[in-house]
Write a protein that holds these residues in place. Structure first.
Motif, mmCIF file in Angstrom:
data_model
loop_
_atom_site.group_PDB
_atom_site.id
_atom_site.type_symbol
_atom_site.label_atom_id
_atom_site.label_comp_id
_atom_site.label_asym_id
_atom_site.label_seq_id
_atom_site.Cartn_x
_atom_site.Cartn_y
_atom_site.Cartn_z
ATOM 1 N N ARG A 146 53.646 -2.362 -86.434
ATOM 2 C CA ARG A 146 52.239 -2.979 -86.479
ATOM 3 C C ARG A 146 51.934 -1.436 -87.763
ATOM 4 O O ARG A 146 51.395 -1.419 -88.465
ATOM 5 C CB ARG A 146 51.940 -2.260 -85.694
ATOM 6 C CG ARG A 146 51.226 -3.783 -84.961
ATOM 7 C CD ARG A 146 50.575 -3.831 -83.780
ATOM 8 N NE ARG A 146 49.416 -3.328 -84.014
ATOM 9 C CZ ARG A 146 47.919 -2.675 -82.605
ATOM 10 N NH1 ARG A 146 48.356 -3.347 -81.547
ATOM 11 N NH2 ARG A 146 46.935 -2.043 -82.580
ATOM 12 N N ALA B 279 51.235 -1.873 -91.026
ATOM 13 C CA ALA B 279 49.830 -1.370 -91.765
ATOM 14 C C ALA B 279 49.646 -1.426 -93.338
ATOM 15 O O ALA B 279 48.975 -1.096 -94.161
ATOM 16 C CB ALA B 279 48.713 -0.534 -91.033
ATOM 17 N N VAL B 280 51.448 -0.505 -93.580
ATOM 18 C CA VAL B 280 51.396 0.425 -94.787
ATOM 19 C C VAL B 280 51.239 -0.635 -96.056
ATOM 20 O O VAL B 280 50.917 -0.902 -96.936
ATOM 21 C CB VAL B 280 52.671 1.050 -94.722
ATOM 22 C CG1 VAL B 280 52.678 2.280 -96.242
ATOM 23 C CG2 VAL B 280 51.679 2.064 -94.552
ATOM 24 N N PRO C 265 49.222 -4.671 -94.985
ATOM 25 C CA PRO C 265 47.732 -4.078 -94.149
ATOM 26 C C PRO C 265 47.480 -5.897 -92.847
ATOM 27 O O PRO C 265 46.626 -6.280 -92.465
ATOM 28 C CB PRO C 265 47.089 -4.042 -94.798
ATOM 29 C CG PRO C 265 47.835 -4.551 -95.909
ATOM 30 C CD PRO C 265 48.428 -4.172 -96.061
ATOM 31 N N LEU C 266 47.296 -6.933 -94.219
ATOM 32 C CA LEU C 266 47.083 -8.382 -93.527
ATOM 33 C C LEU C 266 48.160 -9.164 -93.150
ATOM 34 O O LEU C 266 47.873 -10.466 -92.526
ATOM 35 C CB LEU C 266 46.325 -8.857 -94.975
ATOM 36 C CG LEU C 266 45.211 -8.516 -95.657
ATOM 37 C CD1 LEU C 266 45.083 -9.860 -96.986
ATOM 38 C CD2 LEU C 266 44.991 -9.279 -94.342
ATOM 39 N N THR D 142 50.040 -7.791 -90.458
ATOM 40 C CA THR D 142 50.810 -7.101 -89.569
ATOM 41 C C THR D 142 50.813 -7.716 -87.980
ATOM 42 O O THR D 142 52.003 -7.836 -87.009
ATOM 43 C CB THR D 142 50.120 -5.390 -88.844
ATOM 44 O OG1 THR D 142 48.394 -6.263 -88.814
ATOM 45 C CG2 THR D 142 50.083 -4.738 -90.148
ATOM 46 N N ASP D 143 49.987 -8.218 -88.039
ATOM 47 C CA ASP D 143 49.959 -9.412 -86.761
ATOM 48 C C ASP D 143 51.114 -11.119 -86.480
ATOM 49 O O ASP D 143 51.976 -10.731 -85.075
ATOM 50 C CB ASP D 143 48.803 -10.758 -85.830
ATOM 51 C CG ASP D 143 47.667 -9.369 -84.796
ATOM 52 O OD1 ASP D 143 48.083 -8.321 -85.392
ATOM 53 O OD2 ASP D 143 47.249 -9.996 -84.782
#
Lengths: 300, 422
Positions: free
Chosen positions: A265, A269-270, A273-274, A276-277
């Protein structure tokens, strides 16, 4: 996918340390909750869908105790203990009746409890979200700068506390008679019963311990997050992912998987970012395909 | 000794039937007739889970207006009857609830109080049925901006993303100029509203303050409890300013967690959804100087009408209204006025009475404190959009500046043209 952003981050000590510390904090908090879930599944064979609701109760109990006593430590400990006692009652009154029932019955029972608790907390504490419990005064200080990475001291406290809880859990499970009995109960409960061990008491204790861990996670999360009905719904999904990746019933697996998810996560995110889930689920899918029993789980 | 009389089963049944008939004819039947004659308004909304406050504050506002209407005699003796159902924030459930309102409850009007995802589902149901629909709550621009989604029988009484975006960007551009803010990051919830808000804000900011740099975007999931990964990105990128459309408990958690990193010491936060009482009062140590749009505060618009509205709501419910409350209040006011004007519940007549209408409102900033339902897209305009900075205690906001609606409408047209919707 911003792969160059990720590479830039990895070669920069500030970014690497900052994201790693963030990932460690996410992972350790997740471990607290997921370890309870995996413990209950490993010993009792129950997929406790209400585990997220117990996490939510931990947050509400902690908030309530904080508003009465104004003492952070007390609010965390008593909040978690309160959930442990609630878990004991939950196991004795409801869960114990469905140990031998179909999986669907167990899931439906747990899901009903989730809905009941979600509504109940709104009746008791109101329909609006509550402010966070807040961090203790000693941690209300400027963040630390280590190699230019910003790390809040409170995060270090959460990481340390979760690590200590993990160590205690490891000690209990591997070095004590209780732990040996619990591990034996996971393999052959009938044999334990034949040896005169009170299996019902053992099951109740395990469920209570699992609930305590969920409550502890909720109480700590409430320190820097709003408290609201239904807040357990998102953590339960991540906890299940951790349980699957680590291996159903494996505490050490839960620890490893929590760290993997936390880092995924944080660094995800780096880089993406779209996604991560999606990244968490991707890791779970890979584990299910390549090692279905999980990273530290046993083949059955 | 007194002998107890024994009744036969037949006698008992006969007597019970007689009593029931008398009671029904004497009291129940007229009330059934009266209920059948009521003007039925169906409200699909969220009453459970973590957004329950949405449904509660909407229905509170509606009940306040409807009670006044009914107590004043209703429409020629016909009362408004509210039928409120919980969709649990699920689009398919909202659509099912609406179909039941239309087919089983035979409602005259649907007052939709759903979030964006479910509002699109409601729009499809009412488009098929031709039932009059008043949308509140949903702020995704395309619901009424996109002609292919728009419906002749649907009117919108909620804030709209593009309006707020232009108002926000104008304010942000002024602050950016004053403080020399060049680099931005955004943190928006990863669903339709968050994407829409991010797109429209930066589109509008380019118009007022071109030449800024976006250093990154964070997309936390809605209701995410932990924002660490987004905050570490901000701490690393060190932007001059952050734009966020997070709302409610999510925004509170984000601010609480960002404070641990000392983010707001060197970075200006522009949080479009902060200035609602429930949100501001929930931030543990609300820092001074965060920028926010005025969702609903008694201090803006700075009029006696607005303060009176806040007081009447607070007197009844013991809590301040929310942004969703004012939207519902304005929507129900339009409906009541249309009912009085047409003396009918016919959808076409009511729609004609609402379309293009300008009315005085406590949230109005048009001429004479009015709002209007624009003829072109049946959408509310001239409602209050203000921006200011936070202070730690009530009234929580200071230095509020109102947005200029001429600029908003001008840029909205440009945006619609870009999208091919005008």
């Amino acid at each position: 996918m911003e792969i160059f952003a990720l590479l830039d981050c990895i070669i920069s000590p500030a970014c690497l340390l900052s994201q790693a510390a963030g990932g460690l904090k996410i992972g350790m908090l997740l471990f607290l909750v997921a370890s309870g879930l995996t413990l209950v599944f490993g010993v009792l064979g129950v997929i406790n869908f209400a585990h997220g609701a117990l996490y939510m109760l931990g947050a509400y109990f902690s908030w309530q105790i904080m508003s009465i006593t104004g003492h952070f430590g007390l609010s965390v400990i008593l909040g978690a203990l309160g959930v442990g006692i609630f878990g004991l009652l939950f196991e004795r009154i409801l869960i114990s009746r469905v140990y031998n029932a179909d999986l669907l019955v167990q899931i439906l029972l747990c899901y009903s409890v989730v809905l009941i608790l979600d509504d109940l907390v709104m009746i008791i504490w109101g329909d609006e979200f509550l402010s966070s419990v807040g961090v203790p005064e000693v941690f209300q200080v400027p963040p630390l700068f280590i190699f230019d990475a910003i790390i809040p001291p409170f995060h270090l406290a959460i990481i340390s506390m979760s690590f200590i809880v993990g160590l205690i859990l490891w000690f209990i499970m591997t070095k004590t008679r209780f732990g040996r009995l619990v591990r034996a109960a996971a393999v052959n409960p009938k044999m334990l019963e034949a040896l005169g061990i009170n299996i019902n008491l053992l099951r109740a204790c395990v469920f209570m311990l699992g609930s305590f861990l969920a409550g502890l996670g909720g109480a700590l999360a409430a320190s820097v997050g709003s408290v609201v009905s239904g807040m357990g719904n998102s953590i339960i999904i991540e906890s299940f992912i951790v349980t699957v990746i680590g291996g159903m019933g494996s505490i050490s697996g839960a620890f490893l998987a929590s760290l993997i998810i936390g880092m995924a996560r944080s660094f995800g995110a780096v880089a993406m970012p779209l996604f991560t889930d999606g990244l968490m689920f991707l890791i779970m899918v890979l584990v299910l395909v390549l090692r279905p029993q999980g990273l530290m789980g046993n083949k059955k | 000794m007194k002998k107890i009389k024994k009744y036969s089963r037949r006698e008992v049944l006969r007597t019970s039937a007689s009593i029931t008939s008398v009671l029904t004819i004497g009291a129940g039947f007229p009330s059934i007739l009266k209920a059948e004659n009521n003007i039925k308004v169906g409200i699909p909304t969220i009453l459970s889970g973590r957004v329950a406050q949405l449904g509660i504050s909407v229905t509170n506002a509606i009940k306040m207006a409807v009670n006044n209407f009914n107590n004043a005699g209703g429409l020629d003796g016909r009362n408004i009857e509210l039928i409120i159902r919980d969709s649990r924030a699920k689009p398919d459930e909202a659509a099912r609830v609406c179909r039941n309102f239309i087919n089983s409850d035979k409602v005259d009007v649907i007052l939709n109080a759903e979030a964006s995802g479910a509002s699109f589902a409601v729009q499809e149901v009412i488009r098929e049925s031709g039932t009059l629909c008043l949308h509140t709550v949903s702020e995704t621009s395309s619901l009424t901006a996109d002609p292919s989604i728009r419906a002749w029988n649907a009117f919108r009484f909620s804030r709209i993303g593009i309006h707020d975006a232009v108002g926000s960007a104008k304010y942000a551009a002024e602050i950016a100029k004053e403080k020399g803010l060049k680099t931005w990051m955004s943190v928006n919830p990863d669903y339709a509203y968050g994407r829409d808000s991010d797109d429209t804000f930066f589109w509008a900011l380019k118009k007022f303050s071109p030449g800024f740099e976006i250093k990154g975007k964070g997309w936390p999931k809605i209701f995410q409890p932990d924002y660490t990964e987004v905050i570490t990105q901000i701490a690393r990128a060190k932007p001059d300013a952050i734009y966020t459309s997070l709302w409610g408990g999510d925004l509170v958690s984000f601010i609480d967690q960002a404070l641990l990193y000392g983010i707001f010491k060197n970075t200006e936060l522009f949080a479009i959804n902060l200035a609602d009482y429930t949100t501001m009062s929930a931030v543990r140590n609300l820092p001074k100087g965060l920028h926010s749009a005025t969702r609903y505060v008694a201090a803006w618009p700075n009029t006696q009408d607005n303060r009176d509205y806040d007081k009447s709501y607070t007197d009844i419910y013991g809590d301040h209204p929310t942004n969703w409350s004012w939207e519902a209040s304005v929507g129900i006011d339009y409906l009541i006025n249309a009912l009085k004007e047409t003396r009918s519940t016919d959808t076409k007549k009511l729609a004609e009475a609402i379309k293009g209408k300008t009315r005085k409102s406590f949230m109005g900033v048009g001429d004479g404190n009015t709002v209007s339902i624009r003829d072109r897209d049946q959408t509310i305009v001239d409602y209050s959009i203000g921006w200011g900075t936070t202070i730690s205690n009530e009234p929580y906001m200071t230095g509020i500046q109102g947005a200029d609606w001429n600029t908003i409408k001008e840029l909205e047209n440009e945006w619609l043209t870009d999208k091919g919707w005008l």
